[in-house]
Design an enzyme around this catalytic site. Structure first.
Site, short mmCIF file in Angstrom:
data_model
loop_
_atom_site.label_atom_id
_atom_site.label_comp_id
_atom_site.label_asym_id
_atom_site.label_seq_id
_atom_site.Cartn_x
_atom_site.Cartn_y
_atom_site.Cartn_z
N ASN A 1 4.73 -16.79 -18.11
CA ASN A 1 3.32 -17.14 -17.75
C ASN A 1 3.03 -18.21 -18.86
O ASN A 1 2.21 -19.24 -18.40
CB ASN A 1 2.30 -16.08 -17.82
CG ASN A 1 0.95 -16.53 -17.54
OD1 ASN A 1 0.56 -17.30 -16.84
ND2 ASN A 1 -0.17 -15.68 -18.35
N HIS B 1 -2.80 -16.25 -13.36
CA HIS B 1 -3.59 -16.99 -12.45
C HIS B 1 -2.55 -17.32 -11.14
O HIS B 1 -1.64 -17.76 -11.53
CB HIS B 1 -4.25 -17.94 -12.81
CG HIS B 1 -5.44 -17.89 -13.54
ND1 HIS B 1 -5.63 -17.20 -14.65
CD2 HIS B 1 -7.04 -17.99 -13.20
CE1 HIS B 1 -6.96 -16.98 -15.20
NE2 HIS B 1 -7.65 -17.36 -14.27
#
Lengths: 333, 333
Positions: A188, A156
């Site tokens: 991430n 994201h």
């Protein structure tokens, strides 16, 4: 004769007042349509000040009205657009889409304390699904199949955990326009996640934080026939940009990611505080302090071709820089 | 009593005519300012149709006026904007600037026979100098020093030889916003030059030609530890984008260049003819026919992230395709 005089006065009075009424009617009608256009069209939104200037009557009044009717988009974009390529407005974030790389140029969020807390609002990421944004022309659209077996996480840009106030806000962060290929383990799920948590801590502490997130495709020194280690030692190798592209739609894998964070002061009239980060899209060892990745905003601007806080004096933001988080927490209010 | 009746009628008449007058005055004033804004601001220009729609009075009249007053920009951009990133309008061409790569995304020209002939207009490229466009923010601006000792030519996107009608037109093609690093021998001075000459021949033959030129950064298959030849043989290597960047300002060296050419028919009401080319930014052997580089416009769109002839049916353009130049010359009128 006096009768004619009264008649004439009456005529002049009627004429002039209806003239003003006509002008006002025309103005009002146009004003209404213009407002609608500005709400719907990002280009109209961007030049709205100029459009208001073109309105001859009630100029001041119009501006005030527009401030009063401010949309969520105008709140999120308070510090200006870093770029204007293919602007896309979602319910709780705004992004500029890079049709060449199928990854956003930048994503802007405005975070407020109630919506980032773990118990905030009740929106759950488990109800959300990754999905292509069908409003992007198919030729430039990333799809979920592009990420399959690529070895990269669907990372994201606007974090799902920043948009907990409404399920719609949370769901929209799962559009692939807000997703980029990220190294999973060590990035991430670790260092990058720590940076996102830090941004939410800032939001809980100071109440209002603006964050702009995006990819970088950073040049590195390189010469054919040499390994990367050898190249980094050479003084006069060529500089190259090199990045992988994944899937049918050739979605670019950024070499780095950046965040530009603007924290608003809790003091009335207090100046905001700004800091910027660049992290490589690679495994980062667990113990690394995120402040090691503090970066000069001008480096981000140079590599990404973006411009932050356009129109505001830079010194306004660069007055303060804290080397540690406790120092920031102690001194900035 | 009849006196009052006449008086009342007079009042109503005066009132309503002055109402219309007021509305017209307000409309006229705004119209004037809007026209000025559309001339100066490319975003306003892009949404001009919507702005006209918002004008309540004399709507038809306005549109006609705008067509009548058409600027050179609206002529050049007749077939639509391939993209809207950082639009820059010059006197005889329009371009979209890529701030990340310091090279244009695309440059659009409208060529007319008198301005491309060798004796046309008298503008000379020997009076022109390469120079940075100071209207680009310094952070994103290419400079002449970037090209020094880089081994690359300063290649024109809008060719200087296409703009011979005025010295200003010719001079402006030397702004570095219209320049890209090109391999000199075998490309810029040879195959690419032949393509430019072909475009001018089309212009002399048919009178009106639109050409859009730009760089490509094309992915290629690659695996670490293998040579390029080995990689091209492998079925499951990674796809990578790789390109050099030159100088202090890291100006990108495109891997390929494209041209999208639209030739207007000489017959009244005749459909235009479109073709597209992709050439590698590399030495091309002298005897290669340029028609070997004919390309599908959708490939250009996919790699560059651009969209051509937006809003027009594609079949309008793809009806005809000629494999040889004599065939094109014989059959298209």
């Amino acid at each position: 004769m006096p009768f004619f005089g009264v008649g004439l006065t009456l005529l002049v009075l009627t004429g002039s007042s209806f003239f003003v009424l006509g002008a006002y009617y025309q103005h009002h009608d146009f004003w209404h349509k213009l407002q609608q256009l500005i709400q719907e069209d990002p280009y109209a939104f961007y030049i709205r000040e100029k459009l208001y200037d073109a309105l001859p009557l009630l100029n001041l009044n119009c501006r005030e009205q527009s401030v009063g009717n401010g949309s969520r988009m105008s709140e999120i974009m308070k510090y200006g657009f870093p770029g204007l390529d293919d602007i896309r407005v979602y319910s709780d974030f705004v992004l500029s889409y890079d049709r060449r790389n199928r990854v956003a140029h930048w994503v802007y969020e405005h975070l407020r304390a109630p919506c980032v807390q773990s118990n905030g609002g009740g929106a759950s990421r488990h109800e959300a699904n990754y999905q292509p944004d069908m409003s992007v022309p198919s030729n430039f659209r990333a799809d979920v199949t592009d990420y399959k077996n690529s070895g990269f996480d669907r990372g994201h840009l606007a974090a799902a955990g920043n948009h907990k106030c409404h399920q719609t806000h949370c769901n929209e962060t799962f559009y692939l326009t807000n997703i980029a290929p990220q190294v999973g383990k060590g990035f991430n799920r670790d260092a990058w996640n720590n940076l996102e948590i830090y941004v939410r801590e800032l939001t809980e502490r100071y109440g209002s934080v603006y964050v702009c997130t995006g990819p970088l495709y950073k040049p590195k020194r390189q010469m054919a026939g040499f390994t990367e280690v050898e190249n980094s030692r050479r003084a006069n190798g060529k500089w190259c940009v090199e990045y992988e592209v994944i899937g049918e739609n050739t979605v670019a894998v950024p070499t780095h990611f950046f965040k530009v964070i603007t924290v608003e002061s809790k003091l009335p009239g207090g100046q905001p505080y700004m800091e910027a980060y660049i992290m490589p899209n690679a495994p980062i060892s667990t113990n690394t302090n995120i402040r090691n990745f503090l970066a000069d905003i001008r480096e981000i601007e140079h590599i990404a071709g973006l411009q932050f806080f356009n129109g505001l004096r830079r010194s306004f933001f660069f007055d303060t820089n804290y080397t540690t988080t406790p120092e920031l927490y102690r001194n900035f209010q």
